[in-house]
Design a protein around this motif. Sequence first.
Motif, PDB file in Angstrom:
ATOM      1  N   SER A 742     -25.244  -5.790  33.345  1.00  0.00           N
ATOM      2  CA  SER A 742     -25.380  -4.632  32.477  1.00  0.00           C
ATOM      3  C   SER A 742     -25.938  -3.461  33.272  1.00  0.00           C
ATOM      4  CB  SER A 742     -26.321  -4.958  31.310  1.00  0.00           C
ATOM      5  OG  SER A 742     -25.890  -6.098  30.615  1.00  0.00           O
ATOM      6  N   PRO A 743     -25.597  -2.232  32.874  1.00  0.00           N
ATOM      7  CA  PRO A 743     -26.200  -1.075  33.543  1.00  0.00           C
ATOM      8  C   PRO A 743     -27.684  -1.007  33.254  1.00  0.00           C
ATOM      9  CG  PRO A 743     -24.929  -0.396  31.623  1.00  0.00           C
ATOM     10  CD  PRO A 743     -24.641  -1.849  31.834  1.00  0.00           C
ATOM     11  N   ALA A 744     -28.431  -0.339  34.119  1.00  0.00           N
ATOM     12  CA  ALA A 744     -29.886  -0.269  33.984  1.00  0.00           C
ATOM     13  C   ALA A 744     -30.305   0.411  32.692  1.00  0.00           C
ATOM     14  CB  ALA A 744     -30.481   0.470  35.191  1.00  0.00           C
ATOM     15  N   TYR A 745     -29.456   1.270  32.151  1.00  0.00           N
ATOM     16  CA  TYR A 745     -29.823   1.993  30.925  1.00  0.00           C
ATOM     17  C   TYR A 745     -29.432   1.239  29.656  1.00  0.00           C
ATOM     18  CZ  TYR A 745     -24.887   3.383  31.132  1.00  0.00           C
ATOM     19  OH  TYR A 745     -23.515   3.372  31.189  1.00  0.00           O
ATOM     20  N   ALA A 746     -28.937  -0.004  29.797  1.00  0.00           N
ATOM     21  CA  ALA A 746     -28.558  -0.793  28.615  1.00  0.00           C
ATOM     22  C   ALA A 746     -29.823  -1.230  27.885  1.00  0.00           C
ATOM     23  CB  ALA A 746     -27.727  -1.995  29.029  1.00  0.00           C
ATOM     24  N   ARG A 747     -30.095  -0.589  26.776  1.00  0.00           N
ATOM     25  CA  ARG A 747     -31.304  -0.876  25.991  1.00  0.00           C
ATOM     26  C   ARG A 747     -30.926  -1.265  24.564  1.00  0.00           C
ATOM     27  NH1 ARG A 747     -35.671  -0.654  29.733  1.00  0.00           N
ATOM     28  NH2 ARG A 747     -35.465   1.249  30.991  1.00  0.00           N
ATOM     29  N   ASP A 748     -31.802  -2.039  23.936  1.00  0.00           N
ATOM     30  CA  ASP A 748     -31.618  -2.438  22.543  1.00  0.00           C
ATOM     31  C   ASP A 748     -32.809  -1.975  21.719  1.00  0.00           C
ATOM     32  OD1 ASP A 748     -29.145  -3.852  22.835  1.00  0.00           O
ATOM     33  OD2 ASP A 748     -30.248  -5.509  23.750  1.00  0.00           O
ATOM     34  N   PHE A 749     -32.516  -1.605  20.478  1.00  0.00           N
ATOM     35  CA  PHE A 749     -33.560  -1.116  19.585  1.00  0.00           C
ATOM     36  C   PHE A 749     -33.623  -1.984  18.328  1.00  0.00           C
ATOM     37  CE2 PHE A 749     -32.641   2.326  22.408  1.00  0.00           C
ATOM     38  CZ  PHE A 749     -33.881   2.896  22.648  1.00  0.00           C
ATOM     39  N   HIS A 750     -34.843  -2.324  17.948  1.00  0.00           N
ATOM     40  CA  HIS A 750     -35.103  -3.246  16.848  1.00  0.00           C
ATOM     41  C   HIS A 750     -36.125  -2.617  15.906  1.00  0.00           C
ATOM     42  CE1 HIS A 750     -33.673  -6.095  20.005  1.00  0.00           C
ATOM     43  NE2 HIS A 750     -34.511  -5.401  20.773  1.00  0.00           N
ATOM     44  N   ILE A 751     -35.905  -2.770  14.602  1.00  0.00           N
ATOM     45  CA  ILE A 751     -36.884  -2.261  13.638  1.00  0.00           C
ATOM     46  C   ILE A 751     -38.135  -3.132  13.690  1.00  0.00           C
ATOM     47  CG2 ILE A 751     -37.387  -1.886  11.194  1.00  0.00           C
ATOM     48  CD1 ILE A 751     -35.537   0.189  12.361  1.00  0.00           C
ATOM     49  N   ASN A 752     -39.286  -2.498  13.902  1.00  0.00           N
ATOM     50  CA  ASN A 752     -40.581  -3.171  13.955  1.00  0.00           C
ATOM     51  C   ASN A 752     -41.006  -3.536  12.527  1.00  0.00           C
ATOM     52  OD1 ASN A 752     -43.270  -3.902  14.153  1.00  0.00           O
ATOM     53  ND2 ASN A 752     -43.817  -2.244  15.569  1.00  0.00           N
ATOM     54  N   LEU A 753     -41.100  -4.822  12.234  1.00  0.00           N
ATOM     55  CA  LEU A 753     -41.400  -5.242  10.863  1.00  0.00           C
ATOM     56  C   LEU A 753     -42.785  -4.814  10.403  1.00  0.00           C
ATOM     57  CD1 LEU A 753     -39.804  -8.800  10.581  1.00  0.00           C
ATOM     58  CD2 LEU A 753     -38.833  -6.561  10.039  1.00  0.00           C
ATOM     59  N   PHE A 754     -43.699  -4.613  11.314  1.00  0.00           N
ATOM     60  CA  PHE A 754     -45.027  -4.145  10.912  1.00  0.00           C
ATOM     61  C   PHE A 754     -44.954  -2.765  10.259  1.00  0.00           C
ATOM     62  CE2 PHE A 754     -46.335  -7.361  14.013  1.00  0.00           C
ATOM     63  CZ  PHE A 754     -47.423  -7.939  13.367  1.00  0.00           C
ATOM     64  N   THR A 755     -43.892  -2.015  10.564  1.00  0.00           N
ATOM     65  CA  THR A 755     -43.793  -0.653  10.036  1.00  0.00           C
ATOM     66  C   THR A 755     -43.071  -0.592   8.697  1.00  0.00           C
ATOM     67  OG1 THR A 755     -41.691  -0.185  11.161  1.00  0.00           O
ATOM     68  CG2 THR A 755     -43.725   0.233  12.402  1.00  0.00           C
ATOM     69  N   VAL A 756     -42.527  -1.708   8.234  1.00  0.00           N
ATOM     70  CA  VAL A 756     -41.826  -1.706   6.936  1.00  0.00           C
ATOM     71  C   VAL A 756     -42.448  -2.741   5.988  1.00  0.00           C
ATOM     72  CG1 VAL A 756     -39.643  -0.816   7.818  1.00  0.00           C
ATOM     73  CG2 VAL A 756     -40.068  -3.294   7.849  1.00  0.00           C
ATOM     74  N   LEU A 757     -43.694  -3.084   6.233  1.00  0.00           N
ATOM     75  CA  LEU A 757     -44.347  -4.113   5.424  1.00  0.00           C
ATOM     76  C   LEU A 757     -44.485  -3.754   3.950  1.00  0.00           C
ATOM     77  CD1 LEU A 757     -47.019  -5.528   7.860  1.00  0.00           C
ATOM     78  CD2 LEU A 757     -45.274  -6.848   6.668  1.00  0.00           C
ATOM     79  N   PRO A 758     -44.797  -2.501   3.582  1.00  0.00           N
ATOM     80  CA  PRO A 758     -44.891  -2.197   2.146  1.00  0.00           C
ATOM     81  C   PRO A 758     -43.610  -2.545   1.390  1.00  0.00           C
ATOM     82  CG  PRO A 758     -45.862  -0.437   3.435  1.00  0.00           C
ATOM     83  CD  PRO A 758     -45.179  -1.360   4.411  1.00  0.00           C
ATOM     84  N   TRP A 759     -42.463  -2.247   1.994  1.00  0.00           N
ATOM     85  CA  TRP A 759     -41.181  -2.571   1.356  1.00  0.00           C
ATOM     86  C   TRP A 759     -40.969  -4.079   1.288  1.00  0.00           C
ATOM     87  CZ3 TRP A 759     -36.678  -4.601   3.822  1.00  0.00           C
ATOM     88  CH2 TRP A 759     -35.532  -4.619   3.002  1.00  0.00           C
TER      89      TRP A 759
END
Length: 772
Positions: A742-759
């Motif tokens: 993979s190229p060096a800039y291949a990044r993945d983004f994930h929703i942090n569950l700590f930030t959606v706990l109220p929902w």
Amino acid sequence: MGPRALIRILACLLLLVPAGSGAAVAAEGSCDPEGAPILGGQAEVADRGRWLRYICPEGKYPHPVALRACRSNGMWSPLRDTQNRVVAKAECRVVRCPGPVEFLHGTWWPRQAWYNMSQELTFSCFDGFTLSGSGVRTCLPQGTWSGTPAVCDDGGGHCPALGVPVGATVSGGGLRAEDEVQYRCRSGLTLLGSAHRTCLEDRTWSGTPPLCRTPYAYDTPRDVAAAFLASLSETVEKAEANTSLSDSQKRRIRIEPGGTMNIYLLLDASDSIGTDNFTRSRDALSQLVEKVSSYGVFPHYSLITFASEPHVVISTQDARSADANWVREQLEGLKYKDHAYKAGTNTRAALEAVYHMLVQQEEEQLRHGPAPAPVVNSTRHVLIIMTDGKTNMGGSPVPVVKQIREMLSIGRDIHNPREDFLDIYVFGVGAMVHLENINELASKKPDERHVFYLRDLTDLQQAFHDMIDESETLSMCGLGWEFEKARDQQKNPWHVGITITRPGKGRETCKGALVSPYFVLTAAHCFTIDDKASWITVDLGDRSQPMTVERLHSHPMYKIGAKASAGIPEFYDYDVALVKLNKAARVGIDNGVRPICLPCTEGTTRALRQRHPGTTCKDHEQMLLNPGDVGAFFVNQHPHEGRQVLERKNVLVKYGDKRPACEADALKATIYRNVTRIDAVVTPRFLCSGGIDPYVDPNTCKGDSGGPLIIAKGKRYIQVGVISWGVVDVCRGQKMQGKNRSPAYARDFHINLFTVLPWLREILADEDLGFL
């Protein structure tokens, strides 16, 4: 069982003891395996050629032995049968079940000495007697009978009538108070359980029901788990250990607020064990400690290795003996060669080390002043012994068991026998087990089994998993099968496949994680605003039929086109959704289905071995997402050799000084080529992984969307993120361009569950997850 139905496997004493023949064992590989074949089976060498193991097809067993030792003269140990007669050659014989010798107040059919596999045996009672137990029993592949012993009773005795084990004779037989019965197995069979039972004043029988077993009749892991669970408590209560229970209450392990449970781990390192078995046993112990420590109790551990002499690695009085992490570190640091120069088998000395530990514990208490009840007597001591029952030095270990009972004041007072304060379960593992000896060590308690015989350490691992599995207990979230034979789905039992079939528009697939029997957590971008619940199906791994969906809950703040007017065609903030199933998932060990742990829940508090109440959500975040590179993994599903496999991919979440660079690569995504501000597309609700620093991270593929980002804590797994989007679809790119990296800039983004706990708390309010 309810959510507080916690398993009572709270003590373990492992002894893996050699044959005790006293014969010298040859150097590695000096015996020729080709010179010792077995007819109808195969022979394999173990422990670098020091042992020869015979393996037969299902439904057959090796005769006359399953294991042979390489002697110092370069020859394998001789073949001898149960009568000590020399046998010319080894062969695989058909497994058979022994037939009844007698059956009180009834008869059986067909009347045979031996029965073939799958053959049925039917019992019936004479007039005036009622049949209980199993009227029809089947000969099983491991040489045991299905069901429970049949009994014919007319209801006229002080105590209920007792059955006669298949293959046994009975003498005595009265049903009045203080009457005794004695059992004896026919030649070639070994009695497990109580050979003598007495009718007691309370109309129950002393001792435990006996069984007659052939030398090759193993218990299956499932049978072991079921029988073991039947004799264990349904709950672990924080109550005074000396509190009396009514006869109607089930026997329980009771834990005082200060923690009054000792777990003894004794690991045999004698000569005939071998490096392979020692390592497997050590690893099994480590796994057991990990699981036991997850139940929200904090017992003290002891770790003893032994051969000719015992070595106390950890004492229950050690300051860190209740720290399961530290105990596992000590276990994993054990070396088989530590006892190399004194490699005999002294089981008695190992048990004496436990006894002296009890004495030291009581002396330590006395030095701090008298107390109403000695700590050693109010502490539960449960021993699980895994042994072949043979020793070659030190004498019989049975008298030491009697010393331990005397030390704990067990059996002194007929009105308060205190039997609940000591349980000794004995697990014989492997081909060298001496059934009579292991039965002698085991506890004999009414309607309970305390002695088991397993084929090998793989079966042992599975039995341990089965007997501590709570299928409906959400506090046991994030627990997968770890033993060798586990299927992919059993190792990742939360893994879920989601299919959206839009009429006239084809299908889309995503992944998700089961977080409760009714809910699956996934990504909101898997769905459109027009999607209907009836278009969605959920595949829970090994289930034959996908499950239907009642309702879809996307996060209300998620809007894929929220910034389209600003030149940002896709915006993934709050990219989470919960799918509610039409009916509860069948959570269980057989079908590989179990919820994963969510942050800030009681289940995760237990998985992190923290005390509840008292632990906060902030504590969880600090333990799981410390600043720096955080080790995590996601599960990738892909075809391999004609089947779908689940593969864990380890990544580092950039949560420290590498985070800005990780987030900055988001702007290299094709859809963001005209965006100049990172915070326009990457909000504080994202976790970032990927890149080549400090090593090359695997990247998610398009089909992985919605799957969980997981952090492992020991053998427990906690979801901290939902896979949302990636800078580049490296899987598609590599396939098209033939690239392997993979190229060096291949990044993945994930929703942090700590930030959606109220929902999460709002939608999952009725799921009994115990949000903090």
